[in-house]
Design a protein around this motif. Structure first.
Motif, short mmCIF file in Angstrom:
data_model
loop_
_atom_site.label_atom_id
_atom_site.label_comp_id
_atom_site.label_asym_id
_atom_site.label_seq_id
_atom_site.Cartn_x
_atom_site.Cartn_y
_atom_site.Cartn_z
N ASP A 112 0.75 -1.27 0.23
CA ASP A 112 0.05 0.06 0.14
C ASP A 112 0.98 1.38 0.08
OD1 ASP A 112 -1.68 1.90 0.41
OD2 ASP A 112 -2.70 1.24 2.26
N GLN A 113 1.02 1.92 -1.20
CA GLN A 113 1.80 3.25 -1.33
C GLN A 113 1.35 4.32 -1.47
OE1 GLN A 113 5.66 2.43 -1.60
NE2 GLN A 113 4.78 0.97 -0.33
N ARG A 114 -0.22 4.35 -0.86
CA ARG A 114 -0.78 5.85 -1.04
C ARG A 114 -0.08 6.82 -0.33
NH1 ARG A 114 -5.94 4.33 2.15
NH2 ARG A 114 -4.28 2.96 3.13
N TYR A 115 0.52 6.64 0.55
CA TYR A 115 1.27 7.82 1.30
C TYR A 115 2.26 8.52 0.12
CZ TYR A 115 5.28 5.14 1.35
OH TYR A 115 6.65 4.42 1.05
N LEU A 116 2.49 7.86 -0.90
CA LEU A 116 3.44 8.64 -2.02
C LEU A 116 2.66 9.56 -2.73
CD1 LEU A 116 5.58 5.56 -3.37
CD2 LEU A 116 6.21 7.44 -1.89
N SER A 117 1.60 9.50 -3.01
CA SER A 117 0.56 10.42 -3.76
C SER A 117 -0.34 11.24 -2.50
CB SER A 117 -0.17 9.88 -4.71
OG SER A 117 -1.11 8.91 -3.73
N ASP A 118 -0.69 10.72 -1.59
CA ASP A 118 -1.65 11.40 -1.01
C ASP A 118 -1.05 12.08 0.40
OD1 ASP A 118 -3.91 10.47 -2.37
OD2 ASP A 118 -4.68 9.18 -1.31
N GLY A 119 0.31 11.60 0.51
CA GLY A 119 0.76 11.97 1.98
C GLY A 119 0.20 11.11 2.96
N PHE A 120 0.18 11.75 4.24
CA PHE A 120 -0.54 11.09 5.31
C PHE A 120 -1.10 12.16 6.38
CE2 PHE A 120 4.03 11.19 5.86
CZ PHE A 120 4.12 11.79 7.20
N ILE A 121 -1.78 11.52 7.18
CA ILE A 121 -2.39 12.60 8.23
C ILE A 121 -1.65 12.03 9.51
CG2 ILE A 121 -4.47 12.94 9.69
CD1 ILE A 121 -6.25 12.16 7.21
N VAL A 122 -1.42 13.08 10.28
CA VAL A 122 -0.43 12.85 11.40
C VAL A 122 -1.63 13.15 12.74
CG1 VAL A 122 1.27 13.50 12.87
CG2 VAL A 122 1.71 13.56 10.46
N THR A 123 -1.57 12.29 13.77
CA THR A 123 -2.49 12.39 14.73
C THR A 123 -1.66 12.28 15.93
OG1 THR A 123 -3.08 10.14 14.86
CG2 THR A 123 -4.46 11.61 13.81
N GLU A 124 -2.08 13.06 17.25
CA GLU A 124 -1.57 12.87 18.47
C GLU A 124 -2.74 12.70 19.39
OE1 GLU A 124 2.17 14.82 20.50
OE2 GLU A 124 0.55 16.40 20.13
N HIS A 125 -2.62 11.44 19.86
CA HIS A 125 -3.60 10.72 20.86
C HIS A 125 -4.98 10.83 20.16
CE1 HIS A 125 -0.55 10.95 23.96
NE2 HIS A 125 -0.74 12.28 23.85
N GLY A 126 -4.84 10.60 18.68
CA GLY A 126 -5.98 10.32 18.04
C GLY A 126 -6.68 11.51 17.38
N ARG A 127 -6.12 12.72 17.76
CA ARG A 127 -6.56 14.05 17.35
C ARG A 127 -5.87 14.58 16.32
NH1 ARG A 127 -7.38 14.45 22.91
NH2 ARG A 127 -9.56 14.55 23.51
N TYR A 128 -6.33 15.14 15.23
CA TYR A 128 -5.67 15.73 13.93
C TYR A 128 -4.44 16.76 14.29
CZ TYR A 128 -5.04 18.36 9.87
OH TYR A 128 -4.22 19.09 8.81
N ILE A 129 -3.34 16.74 13.94
CA ILE A 129 -2.56 17.98 14.31
C ILE A 129 -1.81 18.37 12.95
CG2 ILE A 129 -1.71 17.16 16.81
CD1 ILE A 129 0.69 15.93 15.60
N GLY A 130 -1.90 17.58 11.64
CA GLY A 130 -1.22 17.99 10.59
C GLY A 130 -1.20 17.05 9.40
#
Length: 596
Positions: free
Chosen positions: A382-400
């Motif tokens: 699964d190489q989706r992160y190459l095109s879409d990038g990825f979502i970063v969370t901290e304790h499940g909450r979105y941070i960037g």
């Protein structure tokens, strides 16, 4: 008619339960175990341990405490033990401080019922100076009222009596208790002391406790020292005091001097080899994962609004779709804008929700992800992160948001940093622990031998047979080198690739190196196929791309004897060992000893 007092007394004694009879008969007695000042190698104090009548079920302290709880005599038992101990210590006129166990509840009750000055008065009456007495708070259950205990301890301090916290780390003596009471001395539970010479996690725990002790102004006692190896490590860690069977057993007569075996260990110039953390702790977590703070949208946001955000943020590769503060999807910039710029798209779809363009299975990475999990992402299908990038969370909450190249860079940097502490292939100490051990050797000004081991013709082997077999050969040299090192005297580190550092305090280092070279050369030859073994090597490309013959892989070791009093920096030693290694490879000798 006068009552028969002897009969009444007999009935009273018969009515007592077992511990009550022991206390009535005053048949408890103390033994004393020494606490040794590790830097000065002298007896600093003794801990008094209470015993019941020999040959009875109530002889051991555990049995006495259980009986005290069952018979509801906790206060009576502990107070009787205190009086018994102070009486005996006063009669012995022994030197040094006296540690006496007391539970938090009994200490609080004593302060409330008899006043803060009672303990000092009792000690003085029995011939013990209050400043020589240390009350050791021992808890078998959590302290119920810390504030009340702190108040009692505060009142006690004014009398000159010292305070110690016993068995820290056993689950009952908490960090809050340490912080609130500010004891003069904290005794580390024996669990963390036993086998500290071989268990890196215990060593790291003790180092952390040393930092806390520095903050709170407490001194540390290592309880349960039972071997010379553990004593060496604690000595080199700089622990203040030690206690345990290796230093001295409990006895009715206090010990005046430490034994010859303890003196020998404490006076030797050998530097202990600190154990490293277990393999499970090597991977670590990525704490510096690159994050781009980016605006977000909900699934109900219009396509026009998504386009407006993208056009206003030219560097934005994607948008996170949130439900509250929880990410549920991602919109790829390139894919969205390709659709949005088509003829009549805005007129037809511009005001409609953006859900149609949302990838509802985004790659989400928790900031505290274990590095091995991230490596799994990089190597998965699964190489989706190459095109879409990825979502970063901290304790499940979105941070960037993050991009594929940021992920690769973060993993690489974390791997490099981890390798400086422990090589991921062999799990041997890396550059940082190597330097730290050299610095400890130099600080103590000891003589040692620094050896640099390097494989000959390893690259051709690795290119010819592949990296998997190359890794097996590196593991082979690591195993053989480890077998030839005394784990308590000699340090083995993996610099990287096929380079290893050995720091010998063993006087027979040369014999060990000769065995290492002979065994590796023989076993490495077995890792070539039969045709190569018959030929004595393989045909492979050199560094210039030219095919030529390379002999079977062997090992060269450069050695240099170091006088620790002549050097101050680890880099100097590493450079001398590297020069000796070059001489060994140049001369073709298995071991080359370079003079300094």
């Amino acid at each position: 008619m006068k009552p028969d007092l002897s009969t009444a007394a007999a009935h009273f004694i018969e009515s007592l339960e077992p511990l009550g009879r022991v206390l009535h008969d005053k048949s408890i007695y103390p033994v004393f175990q020494p606490l040794v000042h590790l830097a000065k190698t002298g007896v600093y104090a003794h801990e008094a341990l209470i015993r019941g009548p020999r040959g009875t079920p109530l002889h051991t302290p555990d049995a006495l405490l259980r009986a005290a709880a069952e018979e509801n005599l906790r206060f009576e038992f502990e107070y009787a033990a205190l009086v018994c101990i102070l009486t005996q210590w006063g009669l012995l006129k022994a030197s040094g401080r006296l540690f006496v166990n007391v539970s938090a509840g009994v200490l609080t009750q004593l302060m409330q019922t008899r006043g803060p000055g009672h303990m000092a008065e009792l000690a003085n009456t029995l011939g013990v100076l209050p400043r020589e007495l240390v009350l050791e708070i021992t808890e078998h259950e959590r302290v119920a009222d810390m504030d009340q205990l702190a108040e009692a301890v505060g009142a006690l301090r004014g009398t000159g009596i010292g305070l110690a916290l016993d068995d820290f780390g056993d689950g009952h003596s908490s960090l809050r208790l340490w912080s609130q009471l500010k004891p003069d001395i904290v005794k580390i539970d024996r669990y963390f002391i036993k086998d500290v010479s071989t268990q890196g996690d215990k060593l790291k725990t003790i180092q952390a406790l040393q930092q806390i002790a520095s903050i709170f102004g407490s001194e540390l006692v290592a309880e349960g020292i039972e071997t010379a190896d553990d004593l060496r490590v604690l000595r080199d860690l700089g622990i203040d005091y030690g206690q345990g069977y290796f230093l001295g057993h409990p006895d009715r007569t206090p010990m005046a001097h430490v034994g010859p075996e303890v003196l020998r260990v404490m006076s030797e110039r050998q530097v202990a080899v600190f154990p490293e953390l277990s393999r499970a702790a090597v991977a670590g977590q990525i704490r510096n994962l690159s994050v781009t703070p980016a605006p977000t949208v909900s699934q109900d946001e219009s396509n026009d609004e998504v386009a407006r955000i993208f056009l206003a943020n030219a560097e934005l590769h994607a948008l996170a779709v949130l439900e509250g503060d929880k990410p549920i999807g991602i919109i790829n910039r390139a894919g969205f804008m390709n659709e949005y710029t088509k003829l009549y798209y805005r007129e037809v779809w511009g005001r409609k929700p953006c859900a149609l363009h949302t990838n509802l299975a985004p790659r989400i990475i928790e900031r505290e992800h274990n590095i091995d999990e991230l490596v799994g992402i990089l190597t998965s299908q699964d190489q989706r992160y190459l095109s879409d990038g990825f979502i970063v969370t901290e304790h499940g909450r979105y941070i960037g948001l993050g991009t594929g190249d940021q992920l690769v860079r973060s993993v690489t940097e974390t791997r490099i940093e981890a390798a400086r502490h422990a090589n991921p292939l062999t799990f041997l100490p890396g550059n940082i622990p190597i330097s730290q051990h050299i610095e400890r050797l130099l600080k103590k000004k000891v003589a040692f031998v620094a050896c640099y081991a390097d494989l000959n013709n390893f690259k051709p082997y690795n290119d010819y047979y592949g990296y998997w077999r190359g890794d097996e050969m590196i593991r082979l040299i690591a195993r053989i080198a480890m077998e030839q090192c005394d784990s308590q005297r000699d340090f083995l580190g993996h610099v990287g690739g096929d380079d290893f550092i050995l720091l010998f305090q063993s006087t027979d280092w040369l014999v060990r190196c000769e065995r290492l070279v002979a065994e590796f050369n023989e076993r490495a030859r077995e890792m070539f196929d039969e045709e190569a073994r018959k030929a004595g090597g393989i045909q492979a490309e050199d560094r210039h791309g030219v095919q030529r013959f390379f002999p079977c892989t062997t090992v060269s070791i450069g050695a240099v004897t170091i006088n620790g009093s002549l050097y101050s920096r680890a880099e100097e030693i590493a450079n001398l060992a590297a020069l000796a290694k070059h001489d060994a490879k140049r001369t073709g000798l298995g071991i080359f000893r370079r003079e300094t």
